[in-house]
Design an enzyme around this catalytic site. Structure first.
Site, PDB file in Angstrom:
ATOM      1  N   GLU A  80       2.264  -1.659   0.410  1.00  0.00           N
ATOM      2  CA  GLU A  80       2.780  -2.778  -0.376  1.00  0.00           C
ATOM      3  C   GLU A  80       1.692  -3.399  -1.290  1.00  0.00           C
ATOM      4  O   GLU A  80       1.826  -4.682  -1.528  1.00  0.00           O
ATOM      5  CB  GLU A  80       3.276  -3.744   0.340  1.00  0.00           C
ATOM      6  N   GLU A 109      10.939   1.705   3.826  1.00  0.00           N
ATOM      7  CA  GLU A 109      11.322   0.448   4.761  1.00  0.00           C
ATOM      8  C   GLU A 109      12.915   0.079   4.355  1.00  0.00           C
ATOM      9  O   GLU A 109      13.150  -0.794   3.592  1.00  0.00           O
ATOM     10  CB  GLU A 109      10.546  -0.649   4.586  1.00  0.00           C
TER      11      GLU A 109
END
Length: 618
Positions: free
Chosen positions: A181, A265
């Site tokens: 991320e 995710e």
């Protein structure tokens, strides 16, 4: 389409189980994931080895398999393995990462490895060892030699554990993530030029390749953050993206106008903070989105399929403008398909109906759940009794945890006054929770979550001021990750005057169960105490400690720290895995910070309480 996918998944599973320990190929090519040259779709679930007792690993992996999944994804937590500078543990109990990966392969699951070095994951300091903050000139997630030297050492140690577990060497690891991320971090740190961010991410990605990883790489970001997070040579995947058209468009943009397409995710639930409502997601919503991915040939990884528990001091914290810290709960249930205790939820059953084939195994039997007759707390010891046996560190000003060479737990700050002073006591640098005592009597509770940093105080002649400070977990997400010192990190001020000279600091890391054998002095209400009791079992099983009568603290069961509790909720119970209990005598030790009432016993129940919110006033 669904029938074709199920056939491919069946072939994938057969291939994995029949050719274990034989070299295979897994590639990203021509817009597909290819196993031995055949297109496959990845149906994965995230499950972290550190959040599940090792004796339960196989059961939880079997649960995943029975849900219809073909892969498990896991972060690797750097700070879980480098337990002191240059001291590594990849073998003890839950730390045996290689064993976890091998067990996944034995259960017919591929493995997606997410080594960070930053992982977020609602984990203490986002996975970084706390002592990195003591290295001169180091900037976490930055393009500096001190930090990159540390990440290189970590990757070298990690690779020793997993090198032969890559699919190319007969193992189950099919993909490795580069960073994590990073696009989010870039968007939050616009004070750093994009070019510098890119130099860092490229350097850490090169380190992963240099140590020897040879399976395909991927990155994981929100779909609108690929510019900052995508890496040349790694497949971009989009976290939480439910718009398939948008997903394909942005992946094509950063991946040579082709797939494959994956949501690394896919959230069937969400994370939880103390003092805030427990988020939930309806099963129908998760099933509907899963079907959308299936119908559009989108691979996915449920984050989390099974959350587990933040045992000990492993939970991290978020940061926002409303609250200077949002500490994560001990339970990492996540409203996931598999509950914290490993139970099949209605969400699990609904997804299994969608994903299962004729070859999908039966759901494994749930571990037994027991209640324990009320546990008598026969010993109550004031924490000050333990303090009297500790040699303090004395400095002119309060020291941070890091300056004291302590990572977790508590520090007791003490200052003797020879002259009176009264007015406002200010602890603007409190990190994170403090109880203030004057001559042994409780004066106030100060709290970073509620931004309560001050109280009125009257200090008489020859008085002692004591401040017991708790680290509630270092921030694991966002730009504040480089501001993660704990304890009292700025001057203590009373009536506008900075209080200096002969501060005594007593370290209580609570990294192991305190030995109370030599202590007999009973504790009192409104003092920090340690309760201890014993109980006998004829049979073992999972259970839940009911902590609703307690205030704030931690619990040890047979020497294992099972986590924090806090009366604000919404979590009011602590999960006790049956594998950590034993037939015969067992011991419980509770460190209770607030201790508003002396407790005589603690109860157990058979179901968790995770949605009982009782916030305190700020």
């Amino acid at each position: 389409m669904k029938k074709i996918i199920h056939i491919l998944l069946f072939l994938l599973v057969i291939n994995l189980s029949s050719t274990a320990q034989q070299k295979q190929t897994f590639a990203i090519q021509d817009g597909n994931f290819l196993l031995n040259g055949n297109p496959v779709q990845i149906h994965s679930g995230e499950m972290h080895y550190s959040r599940i007792p090792q004796p339960y690993w196989r059961h939880r992996l079997k649960m995943m398999k029975a849900m219809g999944l073909n892969a498990v994804a896991t972060y690797v937590f750097w700070n879980y393995h480098e337990i002191a500078p240059g001291v590594w543990d990849f073998k003890t109990g839950n730390k045996n990462l290689a064993e976890y990966i091998k067990t996944a392969q034995e259960e017919g699951l591929f493995v997606i490895l997410r080594p960070g070095p930053y992982v977020c994951a609602e984990w203490e300091f986002g996975g970084y060892p706390w002592f990195l903050q003591n290295v001169p000139n180091m900037v976490i997630r930055g393009n500096n030699k001190e930090y990159l030297a540390a990440t290189k050492a970590y990757f070298n140690e990690l690779y020793k554990q997993v090198a032969n577990l890559q699919i190319t060497k007969g193992g189950p690891i099919i993909m490795v993530q580069g960073e994590n991320e990073f696009g989010s971090y870039v968007s939050q740190r616009k004070d750093i030029p994009l070019e510098e961010h890119k130099k860092y991410s490229a350097a850490v990605f090169q380190q992963l390749k240099d140590v020897g990883f040879e399976v395909p790489f991927f990155t994981s970001d929100g779909s609108w953050l690929f510019e900052g997070g995508a890496l040349p040579g790694a497949l971009p995947t989009a976290n939480g993206e439910d718009d398939v058209a948008k997903l394909k468009k942005v992946v094509d943009q950063f991946n040579n106008n082709q797939g494959p397409y994956m949501v690394a995710e896919f959230y069937p639930g969400w994370l939880d903070h103390w003092a805030e409502p427990f988020p939930t997601q309806k099963s129908e919503q998760t099933v509907r989105q899963t079907k959308k991915y299936l119908d559009n040939n989108v691979s996915f990884n449920y984050y989390m399929v099974h959350g587990g528990t933040n045992f000990g001091f492993t939970s991290g914290a978020n940061y926002d403008k409303e609250h200077d810290i949002q500490p994560d709960m001990t339970s990492y249930d996540y409203d996931a398909p598999i509950s914290e205790a490993g139970w099949a939820t209605p969400k699990y059953n609904a997804l299994r109906e969608l994903l299962k084939t004729k070859e999908t195994p039966n759901i494994p039997e749930q571990f037994p759940v027991i209640t324990i007759p009320n546990i008598s707390l026969s010993k109550v010891v004031d924490l000050e009794d333990l303090k009297s046996k500790i040699d303090p560190i004395i400095e002119d000003t309060p020291q941070t945890f890091e300056q004291l060479n302590q990572g977790d737990g508590y520090v007791w700050y003490s200052k003797k006054f020879t002259q009176p002073i009264s007015g406002k006591l200010e602890l603007n640098g409190l990190r994170d929770y403090a109880i203030v005592y004057l001559n042994g009597k409780k004066v106030a509770e100060l709290n970073r979550y509620y931004k309560k940093y001050s109280c009125e105080i009257e200090v008489p002649f020859n008085a002692t001021l004591d401040i017991l400070v708790e680290n509630m977990g270092r921030i694991n997400y966002g730009s504040q990750i480089n501001s993660n010192n704990k304890g009292i990190i700025s001057p203590v001020i009373i009536n506008g005057e900075t209080i200096t000279g002969n501060w005594e600091m007593y370290k209580f890391p609570m990294n192991r169960e305190p030995d109370l054998t030599a202590y007999k002095n009973p504790g009192k209400a409104n003092r920090p105490v340690l309760y201890q009791g014993a109980f006998d079992l004829k049979k073992t099983g999972d259970t839940f400690l009911d902590m609703r009568d307690f205030g704030k603290g931690i619990v040890f069961i047979n020497g294992i720290n099972i986590g924090r509790y806090w009366s604000v909720g919404p979590q009011q119970t602590l999960y006790v895995p049956g594998c950590w209990l034993k037939k015969g005598k067992n011991q419980i030790t509770i460190f209770e910070q607030k201790n508003e009432t002396i407790q005589k016993e603690v109860k157990t129940i058979t179901t968790p309480i995770l949605q009982d919110l009782k916030p305190e006033k700020g």
